[in-house]
Structures are given as structure tokens and as C-alpha cells.
Design an enzyme around this catalytic site. Structure first.
Site, mmCIF file in Angstrom:
data_model
loop_
_atom_site.group_PDB
_atom_site.id
_atom_site.type_symbol
_atom_site.label_atom_id
_atom_site.label_comp_id
_atom_site.label_asym_id
_atom_site.label_seq_id
_atom_site.Cartn_x
_atom_site.Cartn_y
_atom_site.Cartn_z
ATOM 1 N N ASP A 7 0.870 -1.179 0.000
ATOM 2 C CA ASP A 7 0.000 0.000 0.000
ATOM 3 C C ASP A 7 0.908 1.229 0.000
ATOM 4 O O ASP A 7 2.136 1.112 -0.173
ATOM 5 C CB ASP A 7 -1.003 -0.046 1.166
ATOM 6 C CG ASP A 7 -0.344 0.186 2.522
ATOM 7 O OD1 ASP A 7 0.907 0.266 2.589
ATOM 8 O OD2 ASP A 7 -1.083 0.295 3.516
ATOM 9 N N CYS A 64 3.205 -3.168 4.008
ATOM 10 C CA CYS A 64 2.337 -2.049 4.397
ATOM 11 C C CYS A 64 3.006 -1.375 5.588
ATOM 12 O O CYS A 64 4.191 -1.610 5.834
ATOM 13 C CB CYS A 64 0.906 -2.507 4.672
ATOM 14 S SG CYS A 64 0.652 -3.528 6.130
ATOM 15 N N THR A 66 2.651 -1.747 8.848
ATOM 16 C CA THR A 66 3.030 -2.706 9.893
ATOM 17 C C THR A 66 3.309 -4.103 9.355
ATOM 18 O O THR A 66 3.848 -4.936 10.090
ATOM 19 C CB THR A 66 1.885 -2.845 10.909
ATOM 20 O OG1 THR A 66 0.719 -3.293 10.192
ATOM 21 C CG2 THR A 66 1.597 -1.521 11.613
ATOM 22 N N HIS A 97 9.894 -24.218 8.428
ATOM 23 C CA HIS A 97 8.830 -24.966 9.104
ATOM 24 C C HIS A 97 7.437 -24.763 8.512
ATOM 25 O O HIS A 97 6.628 -25.678 8.538
ATOM 26 C CB HIS A 97 8.796 -24.599 10.600
ATOM 27 C CG HIS A 97 9.935 -25.178 11.372
ATOM 28 N ND1 HIS A 97 10.000 -25.160 12.747
ATOM 29 C CD2 HIS A 97 11.083 -25.802 10.958
ATOM 30 C CE1 HIS A 97 11.122 -25.744 13.154
ATOM 31 N NE2 HIS A 97 11.806 -26.126 12.089
ATOM 32 N N HIS A 132 7.147 -31.321 9.254
ATOM 33 C CA HIS A 132 6.526 -30.025 8.970
ATOM 34 C C HIS A 132 5.582 -30.099 7.771
ATOM 35 O O HIS A 132 4.641 -29.319 7.663
ATOM 36 C CB HIS A 132 7.604 -28.974 8.750
ATOM 37 C CG HIS A 132 8.510 -28.833 9.927
ATOM 38 N ND1 HIS A 132 8.078 -28.349 11.141
ATOM 39 C CD2 HIS A 132 9.813 -29.184 10.099
ATOM 40 C CE1 HIS A 132 9.076 -28.375 12.010
ATOM 41 N NE2 HIS A 132 10.138 -28.881 11.403
HETATM 42 C C1 RB5 Z 1 -2.049 2.597 6.434
HETATM 43 O O1 RB5 Z 1 -2.084 3.804 7.100
HETATM 44 C C2 RB5 Z 1 -1.812 1.455 7.400
HETATM 45 O O2 RB5 Z 1 -2.962 1.229 8.136
HETATM 46 C C3 RB5 Z 1 -1.394 0.217 6.644
HETATM 47 O O3 RB5 Z 1 -0.232 0.479 5.936
HETATM 48 C C4 RB5 Z 1 -1.081 -1.020 7.476
HETATM 49 O O4 RB5 Z 1 -0.169 -0.722 8.485
HETATM 50 C C5 RB5 Z 1 -2.228 -1.781 7.957
HETATM 51 O O5 RB5 Z 1 -2.098 -2.850 8.576
#
Ligand code: RB5
Length: 147
Positions: A7, A64, A66, A97, A132
Site C-alpha cells: 500500500d 504495508c 506494519t 517450518h 513439517h
Molecule cells: C495505512 O495507514 C496502514 O494502516 C497500513 O499500511 C497497514 O499498516 C495496515 O495494517
């Protein structure tokens, strides 16, 4: 062929990963997003998930902010085993695994140096099979269940 997707939050790190793969001579296909304009991570998680599940690409890398949302989305696609990794040990073990076929990264969590090391570890590590394989097969059975 490696499927890439992100994203807006992962866009800049994806550019660094593409440069890194270019330097290593590894082929990839970018499934978007193509700018830092705000967008919805499930779209790209699903696109890369479908490409890997269909066998169009051998592995996927998703980014993304996180690594969480985009991995949750990818894991909705049957046949996808996406692992959100924050260090090289996780990347190694999820290949050995879990036979993970998609790596997810958090661009707001990781520095780019560590992220590139995690990418290398993920791409260079094989699946151990053995006990596994049975466990990974049990995950595939869950795909088919509707209850
Ligand atoms: C976008 O702001 C953020 O929510 C996205 O990149 C991600 O971290 C979502 O899990």
C-alpha cells in the site's frame, strides 16, 4: 518470479526492495500500488496472494505500514501462507517450518537494512519437509473447511 505488492505505507520500501532484487538479478512483478497516494492494503494483499496461489509467481513480498493488514488480507486467499516477519530468525523459520510463500514486512517497523536482510533470508531458505509437511498439509485442509 517474485510477486511484489504494497500500500502507500510500504511504497518507498518496495522501491528499495525492487532495486535490491535488480542488483541480485532476480525477476519480479509489481502488483501495485504505484504511488504514495493513500490506498487500501487488502487490494494488494489479495492481488499478490492470487498470483502466488495460482502459480504465476513462486513467492510474494508484501509491504504495508506494519505488515499486519496486508498479511491478514493475503492469508484469506486459499493456498497462501503469508508470514509477517520482523527479524531474520522469523524469516528463516517460516520458510523451514511453515513453507511460507509470502513474506510480509512493516515499513514503519523496520529499517531498510534489516528489511533487505529479511528478504534475502526468506528467498534463500528452503522448506525442511518431514514432520513439517504434515502440519502444512493440515493448514491446507483448513482452507477447504467451511465450519
Ligand atoms: C495505512 O495507514 C496502514 O494502516 C497500513 O499500511 C497497514 O499498516 C495496515 O495494517
Amino acid at each position: 518470479m517474485i510477486a511484489l505488492g504494497s500500500d502507500h505505507g510500504g511504497y518507498a520500501l518496495k522501491q528499495e526492495i525492487m532495486k535490491h532484487l535488480d542488483e541480485k538479478g532476480l525477476e519480479y512483478k509489481d502488483y501495485g500500488t504505484y504511488s504514495e497516494e493513500s490506498c487500501d492494503y487488502p487490494v494488494y494483499g489479495a492481488a499478490v496472494g492470487r498470483a502466488v496461489a495460482a502459480g504465476e509467481c513462486d513467492r510474494g513480498i508484501l509491504i504495508c505500514g506494519t505488515g499486519i493488514g496486508i498479511s491478514i488480507a493475503a492469508n484469506k486467499i486459499e493456498g497462501v501462507r503469508a508470514a509477517n516477519c520482523t527479524d531474520c530468525y522469523m524469516a528463516e523459520m517460516t520458510r523451514r517450518h511453515n513453507d511460507a510463500n509470502i513474506l510480509a514486512l512493516g515499513a514503519r517497523v523496520l529499517g531498510s537494512g534489516l528489511a533487505l536482510k529479511i528478504v534475502d533470508t526468506f528467498l534463500e531458505t528452503g522448506f525442511e519437509g518431514g514432520r513439517h509437511a504434515k502440519r502444512v498439509a493440515l493448514i491446507s485442509e483448513l482452507d477447504a473447511r467451511k465450519d
